[in-house]
Enzyme design. Structure first.
Site, PDB file in Angstrom:
ATOM      1  N   GLY A   1       0.790  -1.234   0.000  1.00 14.58           N
ATOM      2  CA  GLY A   1       0.000   0.000   0.000  1.00 14.58           C
ATOM      3  C   GLY A   1       0.815   1.273   0.000  1.00 14.58           C
ATOM      4  O   GLY A   1       0.301   2.338   0.350  1.00 14.58           O
TER       5      GLY A   1
ATOM      6  N   ASN B   1       1.742   2.993  -2.550  1.00 16.35           N
ATOM      7  CA  ASN B   1       1.120   3.940  -3.492  1.00 16.35           C
ATOM      8  C   ASN B   1      -0.147   4.549  -2.908  1.00 16.35           C
ATOM      9  O   ASN B   1      -0.422   5.738  -3.105  1.00 16.35           O
ATOM     10  CB  ASN B   1       0.819   3.245  -4.816  1.00 16.35           C
ATOM     11  CG  ASN B   1       2.035   3.201  -5.724  1.00 16.35           C
ATOM     12  OD1 ASN B   1       2.457   4.220  -6.246  1.00 16.35           O
ATOM     13  ND2 ASN B   1       2.618   2.019  -5.888  1.00 16.35           N
TER      14      ASN B   1
ATOM     15  N   LEU C   1      -7.695  -9.359 -12.036  1.00 20.35           N
ATOM     16  CA  LEU C   1      -8.283  -8.773 -13.240  1.00 20.35           C
ATOM     17  C   LEU C   1      -9.452  -7.868 -12.873  1.00 20.35           C
ATOM     18  O   LEU C   1     -10.196  -8.140 -11.927  1.00 20.35           O
ATOM     19  CB  LEU C   1      -8.777  -9.876 -14.167  1.00 20.35           C
ATOM     20  CG  LEU C   1      -7.723 -10.496 -15.085  1.00 20.35           C
ATOM     21  CD1 LEU C   1      -8.341 -11.602 -15.919  1.00 20.35           C
ATOM     22  CD2 LEU C   1      -7.093  -9.431 -15.982  1.00 20.35           C
TER      23      LEU C   1
ATOM     24  N   ASN D   1      -4.252   2.909 -13.698  1.00 14.42           N
ATOM     25  CA  ASN D   1      -3.418   1.843 -13.133  1.00 14.42           C
ATOM     26  C   ASN D   1      -1.975   2.318 -13.130  1.00 14.42           C
ATOM     27  O   ASN D   1      -1.563   3.084 -13.992  1.00 14.42           O
ATOM     28  CB  ASN D   1      -3.534   0.577 -13.990  1.00 14.42           C
ATOM     29  CG  ASN D   1      -2.702  -0.569 -13.425  1.00 14.42           C
ATOM     30  OD1 ASN D   1      -2.747  -0.851 -12.219  1.00 14.42           O
ATOM     31  ND2 ASN D   1      -1.926  -1.231 -14.269  1.00 14.42           N
TER      32      ASN D   1
ATOM     33  N   HIS E   1       1.799   0.814 -13.442  1.00 12.27           N
ATOM     34  CA  HIS E   1       2.556  -0.377 -13.839  1.00 12.27           C
ATOM     35  C   HIS E   1       4.034  -0.058 -13.636  1.00 12.27           C
ATOM     36  O   HIS E   1       4.489   1.023 -14.005  1.00 12.27           O
ATOM     37  CB  HIS E   1       2.263  -0.715 -15.307  1.00 12.27           C
ATOM     38  CG  HIS E   1       2.984  -1.933 -15.779  1.00 12.27           C
ATOM     39  ND1 HIS E   1       2.563  -3.201 -15.488  1.00 12.27           N
ATOM     40  CD2 HIS E   1       4.131  -2.065 -16.504  1.00 12.27           C
ATOM     41  CE1 HIS E   1       3.409  -4.079 -16.009  1.00 12.27           C
ATOM     42  NE2 HIS E   1       4.357  -3.420 -16.632  1.00 12.27           N
TER      43      HIS E   1
END
Ligand code: GRF
Length: 294
Positions: free
Chosen positions: A91, A93, A174, A189, A191
């Site tokens: 966590g 982020n 997903l 998102n 990545h």
């Protein structure tokens, strides 16, 4: 690395002069959001069906107001955007996004957290420190009552928690198509590599950094992208670059450098989105970040 990969950083800056002018902002929504707030808070798990039949339109008056507030100094400050954050790991982020909300870099608040792992560090921090509802999605196969179905998740976010945006902050499951449709151009998102390289199936966590080191690439860095129904293929909103020295850096070193940058660019990108400073190039939908508020 191709220069095109760096075209859309979220640091407030002017759109380059060479960019064609044909861009479309997020459509201005009807004035229907401001009074809509979640009816109740809950600690996760299955939630009762909400009473309202039609879900609210998100990102409506509030985001329009955020977009124009710097232009109109007399206008009352718009309410902070409501952001649902999805986590599966430590966590960091989530904490970085929350810190940016607290210090005013991002005009938003975390309205709830969603996780597939209710005991992960991010979910525990959200419950214990942030005090926001934590929803579980998806349920364990062995226990369908342990979490929400996809339809329940969409409804919980839209109706109960009035989420306007979704941030996938290290969420490792997903995303159901109905959620992609419900939050089109509202879901980001992060990545941990420079997409479109090092993305797709199996490219998560340390796998990504190990692949980068194996490849001999001299740079890596995080990508913030919009989420669509194709894994890691949504339009890129922001990227940052870190150096990789193949003679020195192990995957763990690359991971640490990339994570530090993740915390910066995720907040910058979300800040631009909730401010209404993201425009979409008409011919192909590539997002472009407009200059920041002063
Ligand atoms: C980050 O590296 C993110 O890019 C990846 O998962 C990690 C999550 O870290 N998708 P944290 O849980 O935010 O600390």
């Amino acid at each position: 690395m191709p220069a095109a990969l760096l075209a859309a950083t979220a640091r407030p800056r002017a759109v380059p002069a060479r960019s064609p002018a044909r861009v479309a902002t997020v459509p201005r929504p009807p004035p229907a959001f401001a009074s809509r707030r979640p009816g109740r808070a809950e600690g996760g798990g299955r939630h009762p069906a909400a009473a309202s039949a039609s879900p609210p339109r998100r990102a409506s008056r509030a985001s329009a107001a955020r977009a124009s507030s710097s232009a109109d100094d007399d206008a009352p400050p718009p309410p902070p955007a409501r952001v649902a954050v999805f986590v599966s790991g430590g966590g960091s982020n989530l904490r970085a996004l929350h810190a940016a909300m607290l210090d005013g870099r991002v005009r938003a608040e975390v309205c709830c957290v969603v996780t597939n792992l209710p005991d992960c560090g991010g979910a525990s921090w959200a419950r214990d420190q942030l005090g926001v509802p934590v929803l579980t999605y998806p349920a364990k196969k062995s226990d369908p009552s342990s979490g929400l179905t996809a339809a329940e998740l969409v409804r919980a976010l839209e109706v109960e928690h009035a989420a306007e945006y979704v941030c996938l902050a290290g969420y490792l499951r997903l995303i159901p198509p109905e959620l992609c449709r419900a939050f089109e151009r509202k879901m980001l998102n992060i990545h941990p590599a420079l997409l479109p390289a090092f993305g797709g199936k199996g490219m998560h966590g340390m796998n990504v950094h190990e692949a980068v080191v194996r490849s001999g690439a001299r740079v890596s860095g995080p990508t913030v992208h919009f989420v669509n129904e194709k894994f890691d293929e949504g339009k890129i909103l922001a990227q940052a670059v870190v150096r990789v020295d193949p003679g020195v850096d192990a995957a763990e070193d690359v991971a640490a450098k990339v994570l530090e940058k993740e915390h910066e660019i995720f907040a910058d990108a979300l800040g631009a989105l909730v401010d209404g400073r993201v425009e979409f190039r008409e011919e192909d939908g590539v997002p472009i970040v407009r200059e920041g508020r002063g």
